[in-house]
Write a protein that holds these residues in place. Structure first.
Motif, PDB file in Angstrom:
ATOM      1  N   ALA A 523      -9.031 -31.063 -10.857  1.00  0.00           N
ATOM      2  CA  ALA A 523      -9.224 -31.433  -9.456  1.00  0.00           C
ATOM      3  C   ALA A 523     -10.408 -32.377  -9.347  1.00  0.00           C
ATOM      4  CB  ALA A 523      -9.443 -30.195  -8.593  1.00  0.00           C
ATOM      5  N   GLY A 524     -10.466 -33.065  -8.204  1.00  0.00           N
ATOM      6  CA  GLY A 524     -11.523 -34.027  -7.973  1.00  0.00           C
ATOM      7  C   GLY A 524     -12.689 -33.448  -7.187  1.00  0.00           C
ATOM      8  N   PRO A 525     -13.724 -34.267  -6.970  1.00  0.00           N
ATOM      9  CA  PRO A 525     -14.917 -33.803  -6.249  1.00  0.00           C
ATOM     10  C   PRO A 525     -14.575 -33.253  -4.875  1.00  0.00           C
ATOM     11  CG  PRO A 525     -15.315 -35.937  -7.287  1.00  0.00           C
ATOM     12  CD  PRO A 525     -13.857 -35.661  -7.436  1.00  0.00           C
ATOM     13  N   THR A 526     -15.201 -32.140  -4.540  1.00  0.00           N
ATOM     14  CA  THR A 526     -15.002 -31.469  -3.254  1.00  0.00           C
ATOM     15  C   THR A 526     -16.356 -31.303  -2.581  1.00  0.00           C
ATOM     16  OG1 THR A 526     -13.162 -30.224  -4.226  1.00  0.00           O
ATOM     17  CG2 THR A 526     -14.049 -29.420  -2.137  1.00  0.00           C
ATOM     18  N   PHE A 527     -16.415 -31.619  -1.299  1.00  0.00           N
ATOM     19  CA  PHE A 527     -17.685 -31.540  -0.570  1.00  0.00           C
ATOM     20  C   PHE A 527     -18.309 -30.146  -0.690  1.00  0.00           C
ATOM     21  CE2 PHE A 527     -19.939 -30.305   3.325  1.00  0.00           C
ATOM     22  CZ  PHE A 527     -20.948 -31.253   3.337  1.00  0.00           C
ATOM     23  N   LYS A 528     -19.625 -30.127  -0.978  1.00  0.00           N
ATOM     24  CA  LYS A 528     -20.370 -28.873  -1.092  1.00  0.00           C
ATOM     25  C   LYS A 528     -21.415 -28.754   0.011  1.00  0.00           C
ATOM     26  CE  LYS A 528     -23.277 -26.256  -4.339  1.00  0.00           C
ATOM     27  NZ  LYS A 528     -23.914 -26.301  -5.681  1.00  0.00           N
ATOM     28  N   SER A 529     -22.264 -29.775   0.145  1.00  0.00           N
ATOM     29  CA  SER A 529     -23.334 -29.707   1.134  1.00  0.00           C
ATOM     30  C   SER A 529     -23.904 -31.096   1.372  1.00  0.00           C
ATOM     31  CB  SER A 529     -24.458 -28.774   0.659  1.00  0.00           C
ATOM     32  OG  SER A 529     -25.056 -29.284  -0.535  1.00  0.00           O
ATOM     33  N   MET A 530     -24.651 -31.232   2.480  1.00  0.00           N
ATOM     34  CA  MET A 530     -25.333 -32.490   2.754  1.00  0.00           C
ATOM     35  C   MET A 530     -26.749 -32.200   3.228  1.00  0.00           C
ATOM     36  SD  MET A 530     -24.003 -34.098   6.351  1.00  0.00           S
ATOM     37  CE  MET A 530     -24.442 -33.380   7.936  1.00  0.00           C
ATOM     38  N   GLU A 531     -27.631 -33.149   2.955  1.00  0.00           N
ATOM     39  CA  GLU A 531     -29.026 -33.049   3.387  1.00  0.00           C
ATOM     40  C   GLU A 531     -29.419 -34.367   4.042  1.00  0.00           C
ATOM     41  OE1 GLU A 531     -33.554 -32.525   1.530  1.00  0.00           O
ATOM     42  OE2 GLU A 531     -31.781 -32.162   0.260  1.00  0.00           O
ATOM     43  N   ILE A 532     -29.885 -34.290   5.291  1.00  0.00           N
ATOM     44  CA  ILE A 532     -30.302 -35.487   6.017  1.00  0.00           C
ATOM     45  C   ILE A 532     -31.769 -35.764   5.724  1.00  0.00           C
ATOM     46  CG2 ILE A 532     -30.605 -36.517   8.304  1.00  0.00           C
ATOM     47  CD1 ILE A 532     -28.283 -34.772   9.260  1.00  0.00           C
ATOM     48  N   GLN A 533     -32.029 -36.963   5.254  1.00  0.00           N
ATOM     49  CA  GLN A 533     -33.399 -37.402   4.938  1.00  0.00           C
ATOM     50  C   GLN A 533     -33.666 -38.689   5.708  1.00  0.00           C
ATOM     51  OE1 GLN A 533     -33.555 -37.777   0.657  1.00  0.00           O
ATOM     52  NE2 GLN A 533     -33.287 -35.577   0.303  1.00  0.00           N
ATOM     53  N   GLY A 534     -34.202 -38.540   6.930  1.00  0.00           N
ATOM     54  CA  GLY A 534     -34.409 -39.708   7.771  1.00  0.00           C
ATOM     55  C   GLY A 534     -33.079 -40.288   8.204  1.00  0.00           C
ATOM     56  N   ASN A 535     -32.851 -41.572   7.902  1.00  0.00           N
ATOM     57  CA  ASN A 535     -31.562 -42.187   8.243  1.00  0.00           C
ATOM     58  C   ASN A 535     -30.565 -42.109   7.091  1.00  0.00           C
ATOM     59  OD1 ASN A 535     -32.710 -44.089   6.517  1.00  0.00           O
ATOM     60  ND2 ASN A 535     -31.721 -45.800   7.578  1.00  0.00           N
ATOM     61  N   LYS A 536     -30.959 -41.455   6.007  1.00  0.00           N
ATOM     62  CA  LYS A 536     -30.086 -41.319   4.833  1.00  0.00           C
ATOM     63  C   LYS A 536     -29.518 -39.902   4.757  1.00  0.00           C
ATOM     64  CE  LYS A 536     -32.164 -44.820   1.803  1.00  0.00           C
ATOM     65  NZ  LYS A 536     -33.119 -45.376   2.775  1.00  0.00           N
ATOM     66  N   ILE A 537     -28.386 -39.805   4.070  1.00  0.00           N
ATOM     67  CA  ILE A 537     -27.765 -38.510   3.818  1.00  0.00           C
ATOM     68  C   ILE A 537     -27.497 -38.382   2.325  1.00  0.00           C
ATOM     69  CG2 ILE A 537     -25.809 -37.003   4.308  1.00  0.00           C
ATOM     70  CD1 ILE A 537     -25.419 -38.416   6.923  1.00  0.00           C
ATOM     71  N   VAL A 538     -27.849 -37.234   1.772  1.00  0.00           N
ATOM     72  CA  VAL A 538     -27.582 -36.926   0.361  1.00  0.00           C
ATOM     73  C   VAL A 538     -26.487 -35.863   0.327  1.00  0.00           C
ATOM     74  CG1 VAL A 538     -28.527 -36.105  -1.816  1.00  0.00           C
ATOM     75  CG2 VAL A 538     -29.970 -37.426  -0.243  1.00  0.00           C
ATOM     76  N   VAL A 539     -25.396 -36.187  -0.355  1.00  0.00           N
ATOM     77  CA  VAL A 539     -24.227 -35.291  -0.381  1.00  0.00           C
ATOM     78  C   VAL A 539     -24.018 -34.759  -1.792  1.00  0.00           C
ATOM     79  CG1 VAL A 539     -21.781 -35.054   0.150  1.00  0.00           C
ATOM     80  CG2 VAL A 539     -23.179 -36.665   1.447  1.00  0.00           C
ATOM     81  N   SER A 540     -23.830 -33.448  -1.888  1.00  0.00           N
ATOM     82  CA  SER A 540     -23.533 -32.799  -3.166  1.00  0.00           C
ATOM     83  C   SER A 540     -22.071 -32.352  -3.188  1.00  0.00           C
ATOM     84  CB  SER A 540     -24.455 -31.596  -3.375  1.00  0.00           C
ATOM     85  OG  SER A 540     -25.803 -31.995  -3.403  1.00  0.00           O
ATOM     86  N   PHE A 541     -21.516 -32.322  -4.403  1.00  0.00           N
ATOM     87  CA  PHE A 541     -20.094 -32.007  -4.575  1.00  0.00           C
ATOM     88  C   PHE A 541     -19.891 -30.927  -5.618  1.00  0.00           C
ATOM     89  CE2 PHE A 541     -20.168 -36.235  -2.810  1.00  0.00           C
ATOM     90  CZ  PHE A 541     -19.068 -36.280  -1.963  1.00  0.00           C
ATOM     91  N   GLU A 542     -18.773 -30.231  -5.489  1.00  0.00           N
ATOM     92  CA  GLU A 542     -18.266 -29.351  -6.535  1.00  0.00           C
ATOM     93  C   GLU A 542     -17.143 -30.084  -7.267  1.00  0.00           C
ATOM     94  OE1 GLU A 542     -18.914 -24.966  -4.593  1.00  0.00           O
ATOM     95  OE2 GLU A 542     -17.193 -26.133  -3.887  1.00  0.00           O
ATOM     96  N   ASN A 543     -16.667 -29.483  -8.355  1.00  0.00           N
ATOM     97  CA  ASN A 543     -15.563 -30.074  -9.144  1.00  0.00           C
ATOM     98  C   ASN A 543     -15.876 -31.499  -9.591  1.00  0.00           C
ATOM     99  OD1 ASN A 543     -13.950 -27.736  -8.769  1.00  0.00           O
ATOM    100  ND2 ASN A 543     -13.225 -28.513  -6.802  1.00  0.00           N
ATOM    101  N   THR A 544     -17.109 -31.701 -10.022  1.00  0.00           N
ATOM    102  CA  THR A 544     -17.500 -33.045 -10.453  1.00  0.00           C
ATOM    103  C   THR A 544     -17.109 -33.328 -11.900  1.00  0.00           C
ATOM    104  OG1 THR A 544     -19.702 -32.190 -11.002  1.00  0.00           O
ATOM    105  CG2 THR A 544     -19.415 -33.191  -8.830  1.00  0.00           C
ATOM    106  N   GLY A 545     -16.573 -32.324 -12.617  1.00  0.00           N
ATOM    107  CA  GLY A 545     -16.169 -32.559 -14.000  1.00  0.00           C
ATOM    108  C   GLY A 545     -17.334 -33.028 -14.841  1.00  0.00           C
ATOM    109  N   SER A 546     -17.146 -34.154 -15.559  1.00  0.00           N
ATOM    110  CA  SER A 546     -18.243 -34.697 -16.360  1.00  0.00           C
ATOM    111  C   SER A 546     -19.170 -35.574 -15.551  1.00  0.00           C
ATOM    112  CB  SER A 546     -17.733 -35.545 -17.513  1.00  0.00           C
ATOM    113  OG  SER A 546     -16.493 -35.258 -17.891  1.00  0.00           O
ATOM    114  N   GLY A 547     -18.925 -35.674 -14.252  1.00  0.00           N
ATOM    115  CA  GLY A 547     -19.802 -36.471 -13.388  1.00  0.00           C
ATOM    116  C   GLY A 547     -19.024 -37.306 -12.396  1.00  0.00           C
ATOM    117  N   LEU A 548     -19.716 -37.687 -11.319  1.00  0.00           N
ATOM    118  CA  LEU A 548     -19.103 -38.545 -10.310  1.00  0.00           C
ATOM    119  C   LEU A 548     -18.914 -39.955 -10.846  1.00  0.00           C
ATOM    120  CD1 LEU A 548     -21.063 -37.473  -7.085  1.00  0.00           C
ATOM    121  CD2 LEU A 548     -18.820 -36.680  -7.875  1.00  0.00           C
TER     122      LEU A 548
END
Length: 636
Positions: A523-548
């Motif tokens: 399976a492919g990357p699945t949304f896990k969580s997000m963190e808002i840092q000012g005007n930027k957003i950092v998104v983490s994923f599950e099912n990343t396999g060997s990497g995004l």
């Protein structure tokens, strides 16, 4: 009770069949009341006696993969089934993308010529509907895979089976019970609806009568509803006037086009409908030739402009583009009249709004919006979608309790209009089948809707297809389910993408990992969580396999959008950094929500893991859906 003494088997039991390995194998049929029955298979012999109604059943002990064997059933007569294999059996069901054959797909000639897999077998359940549960299917036949037969196999199922066979080296059987243009409700049993808080009021309106009675009720109900909507009786003898530009249609009701009429006031309806649209031309433009584009029309059309026929087509998924010769257009009011014949599934003009227009010289006249309509004829035949449970009764119930490993499901396009309710309808179907078969939580693997520009749906306009994909993703909460993401291998202008090879391989990867224990990424990357840092957003994923990963040579990601509290979405600039996605949108100083692939056509999505599986579309908000409160209903 069956008056004939001859032993009879359900049609699913036939030469060349595949039986499921590793589990008890039910064999059943009919004979004379109290008739003694003997079943022989491989090294097994089982005996039983038919009951007072002539029904009998034995359960063979579990077998290892192998064959070919003979299956013998003896009563007062004797039946012998030959070339029977034991292996892995999968049910393939859904609508047209499961029905789609190898012959219709990508590289069809090459695939068919290379189809030499005698241990892969395919059974096609013949189409049938019933208002009451049946004990046997209408017809069907097991076929051994070779270049003569493979072209007729379900393409998704075939490429799934091919990959499984390559890995497992054991027989694979496919039971293909599918029907194009069908909703999930027709594949679900009455009992499931009766026990559902969401649907029990709906199913209470469904009478328990035979199909002839249902058909008459259907025609009467549809006709009554249509005549109330349009404020007049259906009079086929009057339709000859409907193409004329001077005909007065001011009292006709209206439909929005392009949009299937099933999602509008006309509702579930098959038959013949006239659509009319008036537009205005200048004297200068009226002297020119033109091009009339009507997007796509489901199923057939004859199109008139000011009373003159300019084109006709009977291909439901073909774009209409008709030349308008000089002398047809006129100064002032002009009228387009379309006679639409809908034989089943969606009806009316559908597709991209940009493809619904008239071009005259340098002038483009959009034709989207309200069109007048009038019904000429209500189709008398019951379609699979006329009432709930019709296909469950005729094409699923007769297969119970035939044992199998799991189900492959490709459906959802027909439910997109009520995507919000699919969050309950789809899990209901899965649990229903599991309850009916009593095989536990057997694997149920499904294909998420591909990319298709149904209505130009997007984050800001709303997207039914995105909402349906979300409903499919949420169905993964059920145990032993798996989803194949296909947004990257669809076709925005064809609801039947031809690349079924990759679909089959991705489904096979899920099965190989979850069902057969292979240590692979499936399976492919699945949304896990997000963190808002000012005007930027950092998104983490599950099912990343060997990497995004992304195939973009500059590393830029597409498909991501950001909105603030005003709920207006803007395309985001996004990159992969430390196996996370970092993004921002220049117009959004204070981000509140992310969308990824939230559109009918999500083919821009280009986030993968390094194993090549695409990321699952998602959203982080819970803002209102465009399909809220659009529910399945029985024709009244």
């Amino acid at each position: 009770m069956y008056s004939k003494a001859n032993v009879r088997l359900p049609k699913i039991f036939a030469d060349d069949m595949v039986l499921q390995r590793g589990t008890l194998i039910p064999i059943w049929g009919w004979a004379a009341a109290n008739e003694k029955i003997e079943v022989k298979f491989h090294h097994q012999v089982k005996t039983t006696k038919a009951d007072k109604n002539g029904k009998w059943m034995v359960r063979l002990a579990a077998e290892n993969a192998g064959g070919p064997y003979e299956l013998s059933i003896k009563g007062k007569n004797r039946l012998v089934l030959k070339n029977v294999l034991v292996g892995e059996v999968w049910i393939c069901s859904g609508q047209s993308n499961m029905e789609f054959t190898v012959r219709e797909g990508l590289n069809a000639e090459k695939e068919i010529n290379e189809a030499d897999y005698p241990l892969i077998r395919h059974f096609r359940v013949e189409r049938d509907v019933s208002s009451l549960p049946l004990t046997d299917i209408k017809n069907g036949k097991w076929e051994v895979c070779n270049k003569t037969t493979a072209g007729n196999f379900t393409a998704v199922g075939y490429f799934f089976a091919k990959k499984l066979y390559e890995e497992l080296k054991i027989p694979i059987g496919l039971i293909n019970t599918s029907w194009g243009g069908t909703g999930s409700e027709t594949w679900t049993s009455r009992e499931a609806f009766e026990n559902s808080d969401e649907f029990k009021e709906m199913i209470a309106e469904m009478p328990i009568v035979n199909l002839d009675s249902i058909s008459q009720l259907f025609i009467t109900s549809i006709t009554k509803r249509v005549e109330i909507l349009q404020g007049s009786k259906i009079r086929p003898e009057s339709v000859s006037q409907f193409k004329d530009s001077n005909f007065d249609d001011s009292l006709w009701p209206e439909l929005h086009q392009p949009e299937a009429w099933e999602s509008q006031e006309l509702g579930e309806f098959d038959g013949v409908v006239w659509l009319r649209k008036t537009f205005v031309l200048s004297a200068e433009d009226a002297q020119k030739t033109g091009t009339l584009e009507l997007s796509k029309i489901d199923d057939e059309d004859i199109t008139y402009l000011n009373g003159t026929e300019v084109g006709r087509n009977n291909l439901w998924d073909a774009k209409r583009k008709y030349a308008v010769p000089s002398g047809i257009l006129k100064e002032g009011n002009n009228v387009i009249s379309i006679r639409v014949v809908d034989g089943g599934g969606g009806g009316g003009i559908y597709g991209a709004t940009a493809d619904l227009k008239l071009t005259v010289g340098n002038t483009t006249i959009p034709l989207t919006g309200k069109w007048k309509y009038q019904v000429e004829e209500v189709k008398s035949d019951i379609s699979p979608n006329s009432y709930p449970s019709l296909l469950f009764n005729a094409m699923i119930n007769p297969l119970i309790p035939f044992t199998f490993q799991g189900v492959l499901w490709y459906q959802g396009e027909t439910n997109a209009w009520r995507a919000q309710q699919y969050k309950k309808a789809f899990p209901l179907l899965i649990n229903d089948w599991r309850n009916k078969w009593q095989q536990g939580n057997f694997p149920f693997y499904f294909v998420q809707l591909s990319s298709f520009n149904e209505t130009n749906g997007n984050s800001n306009n709303g997207s039914m297809w995105a909402e349906l994909r979300e409903a499919q993703t949420q169905t993964l909460r059920l145990p032993n389910t798996g989803m194949c993401v296909t947004t990257d291998i669809g076709d925005p202008i064809d609801i039947h993408p031809k690349n079924k090879q990759e679909v089959g391989k991705r489904l096979a990867a899920i099965a190989l990992k979850n069902t057969y224990g292979k240590n692979i990424v499936s399976a492919g990357p699945t949304f896990k969580s997000m963190e808002i840092q000012g005007n930027k957003i950092v998104v983490s994923f599950e099912n990343t396999g060997s990497g995004l990963s992304t195939p973009d040579k500059y590393g830029y990601l597409k498909g991501f959008e950001i909105a603030g509290e005003d709920r207006v979405f803007y395309y985001a600039k996004a990159i992969i950094l430390n196996d996370q996605v970092i993004m921002y949108a220049e117009n959004v100083a204070k981000p509140a929500a992310i969308h990824f692939g939230w559109a009918d056509d999500a083919s821009d999505n280009n986030l993968y893991n390094k194993e090549g599986f695409p990321a699952v579309p998602f959203r982080t908000d819970h803002w209102k859906n465009v399909t809220e409160h659009i529910n399945y209903r029985i024709v009244q």
